[in-house]
Design a protein around this motif. Structure first.
Motif, mmCIF file in Angstrom:
data_model
loop_
_atom_site.group_PDB
_atom_site.id
_atom_site.type_symbol
_atom_site.label_atom_id
_atom_site.label_comp_id
_atom_site.label_asym_id
_atom_site.label_seq_id
_atom_site.Cartn_x
_atom_site.Cartn_y
_atom_site.Cartn_z
ATOM 1 N N THR A 116 0.837 -1.195 0.000
ATOM 2 C CA THR A 116 0.000 0.000 0.000
ATOM 3 C C THR A 116 0.878 1.254 0.000
ATOM 4 N N ALA A 117 0.485 2.226 -0.785
ATOM 5 C CA ALA A 117 1.259 3.462 -0.897
ATOM 6 C C ALA A 117 1.326 4.203 0.438
ATOM 7 N N LEU A 118 2.530 4.671 0.776
ATOM 8 C CA LEU A 118 2.742 5.489 1.964
ATOM 9 C C LEU A 118 3.029 6.914 1.511
ATOM 10 N N GLU A 119 2.108 7.803 1.776
ATOM 11 C CA GLU A 119 2.258 9.179 1.316
ATOM 12 C C GLU A 119 2.888 10.032 2.411
ATOM 13 N N ARG A 120 3.801 10.905 1.985
ATOM 14 C CA ARG A 120 4.492 11.790 2.914
ATOM 15 C C ARG A 120 4.643 13.181 2.310
ATOM 16 N N ILE A 121 4.808 14.160 3.185
ATOM 17 C CA ILE A 121 5.152 15.502 2.741
ATOM 18 C C ILE A 121 6.652 15.679 2.912
ATOM 19 N N PHE A 122 7.333 16.026 1.830
ATOM 20 C CA PHE A 122 8.781 16.236 1.865
ATOM 21 C C PHE A 122 9.068 17.732 1.732
ATOM 22 N N HIS A 123 10.019 18.189 2.518
ATOM 23 C CA HIS A 123 10.428 19.588 2.444
ATOM 24 C C HIS A 123 11.617 19.697 1.496
ATOM 25 N N THR A 124 11.436 20.416 0.403
ATOM 26 C CA THR A 124 12.487 20.578 -0.593
ATOM 27 C C THR A 124 12.829 22.054 -0.741
ATOM 28 N N SER A 125 13.885 22.316 -1.478
ATOM 29 C CA SER A 125 14.268 23.706 -1.735
ATOM 30 C C SER A 125 13.241 24.407 -2.618
ATOM 31 N N ASP A 126 12.324 23.633 -3.198
ATOM 32 C CA ASP A 126 11.250 24.194 -4.011
ATOM 33 C C ASP A 126 9.918 24.189 -3.266
ATOM 34 N N GLY A 127 9.972 24.002 -1.943
ATOM 35 C CA GLY A 127 8.760 23.989 -1.141
ATOM 36 C C GLY A 127 8.332 22.581 -0.762
ATOM 37 N N LYS A 128 7.166 22.473 -0.158
ATOM 38 C CA LYS A 128 6.650 21.180 0.277
ATOM 39 C C LYS A 128 6.146 20.376 -0.922
ATOM 40 N N LYS A 129 6.479 19.087 -0.916
ATOM 41 C CA LYS A 129 6.042 18.195 -1.991
ATOM 42 C C LYS A 129 5.349 16.983 -1.370
ATOM 43 N N HIS A 130 4.247 16.585 -1.966
ATOM 44 C CA HIS A 130 3.481 15.429 -1.490
ATOM 45 C C HIS A 130 3.754 14.251 -2.428
ATOM 46 N N TRP A 131 4.516 13.268 -1.949
ATOM 47 C CA TRP A 131 4.894 12.126 -2.778
ATOM 48 C C TRP A 131 4.654 10.805 -2.054
ATOM 49 N N ARG A 179 -4.248 -6.818 -10.829
ATOM 50 C CA ARG A 179 -4.991 -5.878 -9.995
ATOM 51 C C ARG A 179 -4.068 -5.186 -8.997
ATOM 52 N N ARG A 180 -3.196 -5.948 -8.351
ATOM 53 C CA ARG A 180 -2.285 -5.368 -7.366
ATOM 54 C C ARG A 180 -1.246 -4.480 -8.041
ATOM 55 N N PHE A 181 -0.743 -4.934 -9.186
ATOM 56 C CA PHE A 181 0.270 -4.157 -9.891
ATOM 57 C C PHE A 181 -0.293 -2.825 -10.376
ATOM 58 N N ARG A 182 -1.537 -2.851 -10.824
ATOM 59 C CA ARG A 182 -2.156 -1.609 -11.310
ATOM 60 C C ARG A 182 -2.204 -0.572 -10.192
ATOM 61 N N LYS A 183 -2.616 -0.987 -9.007
ATOM 62 C CA LYS A 183 -2.674 -0.054 -7.875
ATOM 63 C C LYS A 183 -1.270 0.396 -7.475
ATOM 64 N N SER A 184 -0.314 -0.541 -7.518
ATOM 65 C CA SER A 184 1.069 -0.258 -7.156
ATOM 66 C C SER A 184 1.694 0.759 -8.102
ATOM 67 N N TYR A 185 1.346 0.688 -9.366
ATOM 68 C CA TYR A 185 1.872 1.587 -10.396
ATOM 69 C C TYR A 185 1.156 2.939 -10.409
ATOM 70 N N GLU A 186 -0.144 2.912 -10.233
ATOM 71 C CA GLU A 186 -0.912 4.147 -10.341
ATOM 72 C C GLU A 186 -0.770 5.042 -9.114
ATOM 73 N N SER A 187 -0.543 4.451 -7.949
ATOM 74 C CA SER A 187 -0.466 5.240 -6.709
ATOM 75 C C SER A 187 0.606 6.338 -6.751
ATOM 76 N N PRO A 188 1.827 6.047 -7.228
ATOM 77 C CA PRO A 188 2.848 7.118 -7.296
ATOM 78 C C PRO A 188 2.663 8.068 -8.467
ATOM 79 N N GLY A 189 1.716 7.777 -9.381
ATOM 80 C CA GLY A 189 1.455 8.712 -10.476
ATOM 81 C C GLY A 189 1.793 8.215 -11.867
ATOM 82 N N ARG A 190 1.792 6.891 -12.079
ATOM 83 C CA ARG A 190 2.074 6.321 -13.415
ATOM 84 C C ARG A 190 3.381 6.834 -13.985
#
Length: 199
Positions: A116-131, A179-190
């Motif tokens: 399952t995708a684990l989403e986090r907010i990362f602080h970068t030199s370009d601001g906050k990023k949600h990945w 089915r599992r691979f599709r979710k695994s691939y699509e979660s980070p943004g294809r």
């Protein structure tokens, strides 16, 4: 069943690059013409934003950063080795099946082992990023009615047992339900990279 014959490479051999799945998968995509160490030595780097370059060092784990390189930064670099390399971000899995049908493997970003995708907010030199933080980069090489098949640079399987791929082996060829691979691939943004014939 479609399965492209690609020679597996490992993140552990000849020296451990435990965070270098991108470089190893890219080397396989390029047919082994460029060693992973060379790719990772000269690829673009960035202090905090993988959209602009690799963050961290492939041999070490950095807990507070998103330690990868996204296609937006990786593809322009890879084009110097093969002009046919393109950023396939947004492609659906049926789109990628058409590439596989023409013996074109695909470097693919998906959640590690299909978790399952684990989403986090990362602080970068370009601001906050949600990945999605638990991504892993592998090489998609085939499919059949029920499964997708890929080479995992990090892991191998002996029966049901998952082990580090300390040496390159065909045991690195993994399968995951569609089915599992599709979710695994699509979660980070294809996110994906491939070679486009005719370019």
């Amino acid at each position: 069943m479609k399965l492209i014959p690609v020679r597996p490479q490992s993140q552990w051999y000849p020296k451990p690059m435990i965070m270098g799945c991108e470089g190893v998968a890219a080397s396989m995509l390029l047919g082994g013409a460029v060693a992973p160490e060379k790719l990772m030595k000269y690829w673009p780097k960035h202090d905090s934003n993988p959209e602009k370059g690799y963050v961290g060092h492939p041999s070490f784990i950095s807990l507070n950063s998103h330690q990868t390189i996204f296609p937006s930064a990786f593809v322009p670099y890879l084009k110097q080795f093969d002009a046919r390399i393109v950023d396939g971000t947004g492609a659906t899995l049926p789109d990628l099946e058409k590439l596989l049908d023409h013996n074109q493997p695909v470097l693919i970003y998906h959640t590690h082992l299909g978790f399952t995708a684990l989403e986090r907010i990362f602080h970068t030199s370009d601001g906050k990023k949600h990945w999605v933080s638990n991504i892993h980069i592998t090489l998609l090489i085939g499919y059949d009615r029920n499964y997708y098949y890929y080479i995992d640079p990090l892991w191998m399987k002996i029966g049901p047992i998952l082990l580090p791929a300390l040496l390159p082996s065909r045991r690195q060829i993994m399968k995951m339900s569609k089915r599992r691979f599709r979710k695994s691939y699509e979660s980070p943004g294809r996110l994906c990279i491939f070679k486009k014939e005719g370019v």
